[in-house]
Design a protein around this motif. Structure first.
Motif, mmCIF file in Angstrom:
data_model
loop_
_atom_site.group_PDB
_atom_site.id
_atom_site.type_symbol
_atom_site.label_atom_id
_atom_site.label_comp_id
_atom_site.label_asym_id
_atom_site.label_seq_id
_atom_site.Cartn_x
_atom_site.Cartn_y
_atom_site.Cartn_z
ATOM 1 N N GLY A 21 -14.599 38.729 37.805
ATOM 2 C CA GLY A 21 -14.991 37.389 37.407
ATOM 3 C C GLY A 21 -15.482 37.302 35.982
ATOM 4 O O GLY A 21 -16.107 36.303 35.593
ATOM 5 N N GLN A 22 -15.191 38.318 35.177
ATOM 6 C CA GLN A 22 -15.639 38.334 33.788
ATOM 7 C C GLN A 22 -14.997 37.202 32.979
ATOM 8 O O GLN A 22 -13.853 36.829 33.199
ATOM 9 N N LYS A 23 -15.802 36.643 32.054
ATOM 10 C CA LYS A 23 -15.298 35.554 31.214
ATOM 11 C C LYS A 23 -14.158 36.051 30.320
ATOM 12 O O LYS A 23 -13.218 35.296 30.032
ATOM 13 N N HIS A 24 -14.269 37.274 29.864
ATOM 14 C CA HIS A 24 -13.270 37.825 28.948
ATOM 15 C C HIS A 24 -12.109 38.460 29.737
ATOM 16 O O HIS A 24 -11.819 39.644 29.622
ATOM 17 N N LYS A 25 -11.444 37.626 30.546
ATOM 18 C CA LYS A 25 -10.353 38.106 31.405
ATOM 19 C C LYS A 25 -9.164 38.631 30.621
ATOM 20 O O LYS A 25 -8.314 39.331 31.179
ATOM 21 N N VAL A 26 -9.112 38.317 29.338
ATOM 22 C CA VAL A 26 -8.011 38.827 28.524
ATOM 23 C C VAL A 26 -7.986 40.344 28.551
ATOM 24 O O VAL A 26 -6.935 40.966 28.377
ATOM 25 N N GLU A 27 -9.136 40.987 28.807
ATOM 26 C CA GLU A 27 -9.165 42.444 28.847
ATOM 27 C C GLU A 27 -8.289 42.976 29.980
ATOM 28 O O GLU A 27 -7.736 44.070 29.873
ATOM 29 N N ILE A 28 -8.161 42.215 31.059
ATOM 30 C CA ILE A 28 -7.333 42.650 32.180
ATOM 31 C C ILE A 28 -5.861 42.676 31.761
ATOM 32 O O ILE A 28 -5.137 43.640 32.035
ATOM 33 N N GLU A 31 -4.184 46.475 20.423
ATOM 34 C CA GLU A 31 -4.038 45.981 21.798
ATOM 35 C C GLU A 31 -5.342 45.913 22.586
ATOM 36 O O GLU A 31 -5.485 45.060 23.470
ATOM 37 N N SER A 32 -6.291 46.797 22.320
ATOM 38 C CA SER A 32 -7.496 46.832 23.158
ATOM 39 C C SER A 32 -8.367 45.598 22.930
ATOM 40 O O SER A 32 -8.342 44.983 21.861
ATOM 41 N N HIS A 33 -9.161 45.265 23.952
ATOM 42 C CA HIS A 33 -10.050 44.103 23.863
ATOM 43 C C HIS A 33 -11.462 44.483 24.264
ATOM 44 O O HIS A 33 -11.684 45.036 25.343
ATOM 45 N N THR A 34 -12.416 44.161 23.388
ATOM 46 C CA THR A 34 -13.819 44.482 23.626
ATOM 47 C C THR A 34 -14.708 43.243 23.616
ATOM 48 O O THR A 34 -15.763 43.215 24.236
ATOM 49 N N CYS A 35 -14.284 42.214 22.924
ATOM 50 C CA CYS A 35 -15.096 41.016 22.672
ATOM 51 C C CYS A 35 -15.584 40.350 23.961
ATOM 52 O O CYS A 35 -14.797 40.004 24.842
ATOM 53 N N TYR A 36 -16.901 40.155 24.057
ATOM 54 C CA TYR A 36 -17.501 39.524 25.229
ATOM 55 C C TYR A 36 -17.111 38.056 25.357
ATOM 56 O O TYR A 36 -17.144 37.495 26.453
ATOM 57 N N SER A 74 -7.460 36.169 19.498
ATOM 58 C CA SER A 74 -6.473 35.555 18.609
ATOM 59 C C SER A 74 -6.725 35.916 17.151
ATOM 60 O O SER A 74 -5.821 35.803 16.322
ATOM 61 N N GLU A 75 -7.945 36.343 16.846
ATOM 62 C CA GLU A 75 -8.272 36.681 15.460
ATOM 63 C C GLU A 75 -8.298 38.191 15.276
ATOM 64 O O GLU A 75 -9.065 38.902 15.900
ATOM 65 N N LYS A 76 -7.437 38.694 14.390
ATOM 66 C CA LYS A 76 -7.309 40.135 14.147
ATOM 67 C C LYS A 76 -8.130 40.542 12.935
ATOM 68 O O LYS A 76 -8.065 39.926 11.888
ATOM 69 N N HIS A 77 -8.909 41.584 13.102
ATOM 70 C CA HIS A 77 -9.704 42.176 12.025
ATOM 71 C C HIS A 77 -9.201 43.593 11.784
ATOM 72 O O HIS A 77 -8.346 44.088 12.514
ATOM 73 N N THR A 78 -9.742 44.250 10.786
ATOM 74 C CA THR A 78 -9.340 45.633 10.526
ATOM 75 C C THR A 78 -9.697 46.528 11.704
ATOM 76 O O THR A 78 -9.026 47.528 11.978
ATOM 77 N N TRP A 79 -10.749 46.182 12.437
ATOM 78 C CA TRP A 79 -11.229 46.993 13.557
ATOM 79 C C TRP A 79 -10.656 46.556 14.911
ATOM 80 O O TRP A 79 -10.946 47.156 15.936
ATOM 81 N N GLY A 80 -9.850 45.501 14.917
ATOM 82 C CA GLY A 80 -9.253 45.017 16.158
ATOM 83 C C GLY A 80 -9.487 43.539 16.354
ATOM 84 O O GLY A 80 -9.923 42.825 15.437
ATOM 85 N N TYR A 81 -9.237 43.050 17.562
ATOM 86 C CA TYR A 81 -9.401 41.636 17.883
ATOM 87 C C TYR A 81 -10.810 41.335 18.373
ATOM 88 O O TYR A 81 -11.450 42.165 19.009
ATOM 89 N N GLY A 82 -11.275 40.116 18.080
ATOM 90 C CA GLY A 82 -12.575 39.704 18.591
ATOM 91 C C GLY A 82 -13.188 38.591 17.768
ATOM 92 O O GLY A 82 -12.683 38.233 16.697
ATOM 93 N N CYS A 83 -14.291 38.047 18.281
ATOM 94 C CA CYS A 83 -14.970 36.949 17.593
ATOM 95 C C CYS A 83 -15.723 37.437 16.358
ATOM 96 O O CYS A 83 -15.991 36.670 15.439
#
Length: 222
Positions: free
Chosen positions: A36-43, A183-188, A193-202
């Motif tokens: 039930g995590q809000k950040h379901k994109v990680e799945i 590809e990995s997702h960590t953002c709570y 949708s926003e890509k940084h040098t360290w990956g995706y996240g807010c």
């Protein structure tokens, strides 16, 4: 045949662990939890990464956490940057007993699959205030689960004593740095949708800040 099961969220740490496992065991599969995590994109990212690495991924759904609703990772009305409303010394992103339940189910699944090694991405160096990411907890749970099932399954936690920068370095050594960054997702907050040098996240939640700081330290040579 040496067989391993990776508890796989699709984040930086578990992606690194998946690469680590594939380089050490003859057969690897993974297990992902929908709690039930809000950040379901990680799945979705977990399933994509597992596919790219040719790893069988099993998704288990757990409704209980949504019913408990005791974490900012599940309850959208809570501030992700605040303290937990019950465990006030811990961050709001703490999910009580989450790892205990995840690892218990992974242990049961490993028994079913005839797997004697479970790999988890817990870390007590950059653990962000989660007591269930510490080595004493994992060792105690491993002992209890094996005693309770007359099993001999070993938990491995290759990131336990690494900083986030060292985790980036390990992902490079294990050949999965590109997957971690792309590809990995960590953002709570579930921002993918926003890509940084360290990956995706807010870039603002605690998970993103920790990952960004780790990447900057990695780039400087740790």
């Amino acid at each position: 045949m040496s067989k391993a099961l990776v508890v796989f969220s699709g984040g930086q740490d578990s992606t690194t662990c998946l690469g680590w496992a594939k380089n050490r065991f003859e057969y690897v599969e993974s297990i992902t939890f929908d709690y039930g995590q809000k950040h379901k994109v990680e799945i979705a990212q977990a399933q994509k990464i597992a596919s790219l690495l040719h790893v069988k991924n099993t998704l288990l759904s757990l409704d209980a956490f949504s019913q408990l609703n005791d974490s900012a990772l599940i309850d959208s009305t809570q501030d992700i940057g605040a303290h937990h409303r019950v465990h006030t010394n811990l961050p709001a992103s703490f999910v009580p007993n989450r790892n205990a339940i995840f690892f218990t189910l992974a242990h049961a699944f490993a028994q079913k699959q005839g797997i004697e090694h479970i790999i988890i991405g817990v870390n007590q160096t950059d653990y962000s205030g989660y007591p269930d990411c510490r080595e004493p907890f994992v060792k105690a749970l491993e002992l209890a689960l094996n005693l309770g099932s007359e099993a001999n399954i070993t938990f491995h936690y290759p990131l336990m004593h690494l900083t986030k920068a060292e985790t980036f370095l390990l992902s490079k050594e294990e050949g999965v740095l590109d997957l971690v960054l792309n590809e990995s997702h960590t953002c709570y907050n579930g921002e993918h949708s926003e890509k940084h040098t360290w990956g995706y996240g807010c870039g603002e939640c605690p998970a993103c800040v920790l990952r960004k700081q780790g990447w900057e330290a990695y780039e400087k040579g740790i």
